[in-house]
Design a protein around this motif. Structure first.
Motif, mmCIF file in Angstrom:
data_model
loop_
_atom_site.group_PDB
_atom_site.id
_atom_site.type_symbol
_atom_site.label_atom_id
_atom_site.label_comp_id
_atom_site.label_asym_id
_atom_site.label_seq_id
_atom_site.Cartn_x
_atom_site.Cartn_y
_atom_site.Cartn_z
ATOM 1 N N LEU A 30 0.817 -1.222 0.000
ATOM 2 C CA LEU A 30 0.000 0.000 0.000
ATOM 3 C C LEU A 30 0.847 1.268 0.000
ATOM 4 N N ASN A 81 -4.680 4.526 0.786
ATOM 5 C CA ASN A 81 -5.980 3.926 0.505
ATOM 6 C C ASN A 81 -6.362 4.105 -0.960
ATOM 7 N N MET A 84 -4.368 1.604 -2.915
ATOM 8 C CA MET A 84 -4.955 0.282 -2.783
ATOM 9 C C MET A 84 -6.159 0.125 -3.719
ATOM 10 N N ALA A 85 -7.026 1.121 -3.762
ATOM 11 C CA ALA A 85 -8.205 1.052 -4.625
ATOM 12 C C ALA A 85 -7.804 0.953 -6.098
ATOM 13 N N TRP A 88 -6.158 -2.531 -6.738
ATOM 14 C CA TRP A 88 -7.086 -3.653 -6.604
ATOM 15 C C TRP A 88 -8.279 -3.567 -7.558
ATOM 16 N N SER A 99 -11.619 -2.377 -0.921
ATOM 17 C CA SER A 99 -10.648 -1.301 -1.145
ATOM 18 C C SER A 99 -11.351 0.023 -1.408
#
Length: 124
Positions: A30, A81, A84-85, A88, A99
């Motif tokens: 991350l 974050n 990560m989104a 993913w 995510s």
């Protein structure tokens, strides 16, 4: 703000901090690549920060400044974050959904920490 709210926030931060050491590989991915140094270093630094914030919030004398720092921390980790989104976006639906759900979750965390800081100031 309920009296146990600061301790719940401290518990959340402590749990997250411990997780950074118990399962660091999950967090390493991350870390934005634009940060200097190794992802593991940033994973450990953020884990230590979460543990320090948890301790500061748990102690009434340091609660207000620690809660303000926690609010800033929650804003500061938002890019992880987002990363990560983005990373993913091609994963199976449950992971992709998790995510994406993390993104708006930062807002109530920031507001919770600010509320703890405000309440702690009023008690001194």
């Amino acid at each position: 703000m309920p009296p146990r709210s600061p301790l719940l926030l401290a518990g959340l931060l402590a749990s997250a901090g411990i997780a950074h050491f118990a399962a660091p590989k999950m967090f390493d991915g991350l870390v934005p690549r634009s940060l200097p140094g190794s992802p593991r270093t940033w994973t450990h630094v953020s884990g230590v920060a979460e543990l320090a914030l948890a301790a500061g919030i748990a102690v009434p004398a340091t609660r207000a400044p620690a809660a303000k720092m926690a609010a800033a921390f929650f804003v500061g980790v938002f890019p992880a974050n987002v990363k990560m989104a983005v990373d993913w976006r091609h994963r199976p639906a449950p992971q992709r959904t998790a995510s994406l759900a993390r993104l708006p979750l930062q807002v109530p965390l920031v507001l919770w920490a600010r509320g703890v800081a405000r309440t702690a100031k009023g008690q001194s």
